[in-house]
Motif scaffolding. Sequence first.
Motif: not given
Ligand code: MN
Length: 484
Positions: A182-184, A150-152, A238-240
């Motif tokens: 998580v997209h942080a 699950f992505k938030v 994700v995507h650090v």
């Molecule tokens: Mn993103």
Amino acid sequence: MRFDTVIHGGTVLVGGETCKADIGITDGRIAAIAERLTGGERRIDAGNRLVLPGGIEAHAHIAQESSSGLMGADDYFSGSVSAAFGGNSSFIPFAAQHRGQSIDAVLETYGARAAPSVIDYGWHLIVTDPTEAVLRDELPRAFARGVTSFKVFTTYDMMNIGDAGMLDILTVAKEHGAVTMVHAENDAMVRWMNARLLDAGHTEPRFHAISRPELAEEEAIGRAVALARLVDTPLFIVHVSTAGGAALVARERQAGTRLYAETCPHYLAFTRDDLDRPGMEGAKFVCSPPLRDRETQQALWAHLQAGTFDSVSSDHAPYRFDETGKFSKGTDIPYPKIANGMPGIAARLPWLFSEGVVAGRLSLADFAALTAGNAARIFGITGKGALLPGMDADIAVWNPEARHRLTLAGQHDNMDYTPFEGIEVTGRPELVMNRGEAVVADGRFVGARGRGRFIARKRTTLSGPGHRAKELDPACNFGAHIAP
Ligand code: MN
Ligand code: MN
């Protein structure tokens, strides 16, 4: 033993080591790996070739509308064909909930969209509206059918679910063994920067790089990690894109937090100077989090080599350089109105092979782990990600010496540009198989539309000590039983 196919005489990556071996394939699975296998209805000569697990692309936006309703350029046919040309045997794009939608409806929609896929696929579910029904019934139902991540988001008006929403998702994920992604980025910091930049008339694409500060990522990663530690459940960042974010990930992993992370080729290949190309050319490099400076890029490479990241994913987000994509809100627009995202699903593996393995920064085993094995482990794909008897015959045969230029003409997506245009790389996947069937061979698509199958993923089996927050431990919270 009877084999449908034998891949003969290649240098095979097995258990982190390479050896000269034959691979026998029967009914779509690897039946045997041995020094020499006879027979095979079909024999493929892999002399002077590397035989690697097919890539698993774990971050791609395919046939997905943005929260403002803008549809990306790739559907599941072009997206999967492109992925296969790039050495991938399967992928896990996103199925995105829009507010007000039930999760069941989301999965029905993406089920129909994914029908033309030429490689196996799963979905990470993006949750933007964690209602009572979603948390109690719909997410467990999605989990039961094999959608186990699950992505938030911590930013974007129509997607940000806030700290409370994230705690709710983490709690459901813990109960079922799902992974939360998580997209942080700190939303308020981004808004504050945007307001100041636009007030001062700084509207060109290059200011996109400034508008989403490194601190915004670092803060949001730290917050997401704290929330996941309270619930004591795995988290995947994700995507650090920052040194600070990567250092935080490294520190937490060292301390036993079940924390996983990826970075993307574009943060390793490009810098914010690419956003400063003439005219609106910089729009081709607008993505979030944004491209950073040279020092950050070097720090990300160091973290990649040190094991801070589990995966390198493309974050393929295809918006064409025209009014259907980047400029859907106009051609002469301030940077916040440019559609966010870059294509790169086919460039991910050749670029990383070249800059990682050929350049001596990564071992072949690192490369396979970063592009396939770790994604399989973290996201619960039990039959893929390694070359072992019993596993799906998801195999990429690489020519490790082929030098070629990445160009738009060589892509198979629906895009009208590639950010990797003109970059020379060494190494090319020549044969890509999914379940023993060739999908790409010698530069040609040889698969069939719709042959890809849904991957019902399993409960994640990530181990590690994790953390038990004192306040949730009945031994030191006056005996309150308030968490599983
Ligand atoms: Mn993103
Ligand atoms: Mn993305």
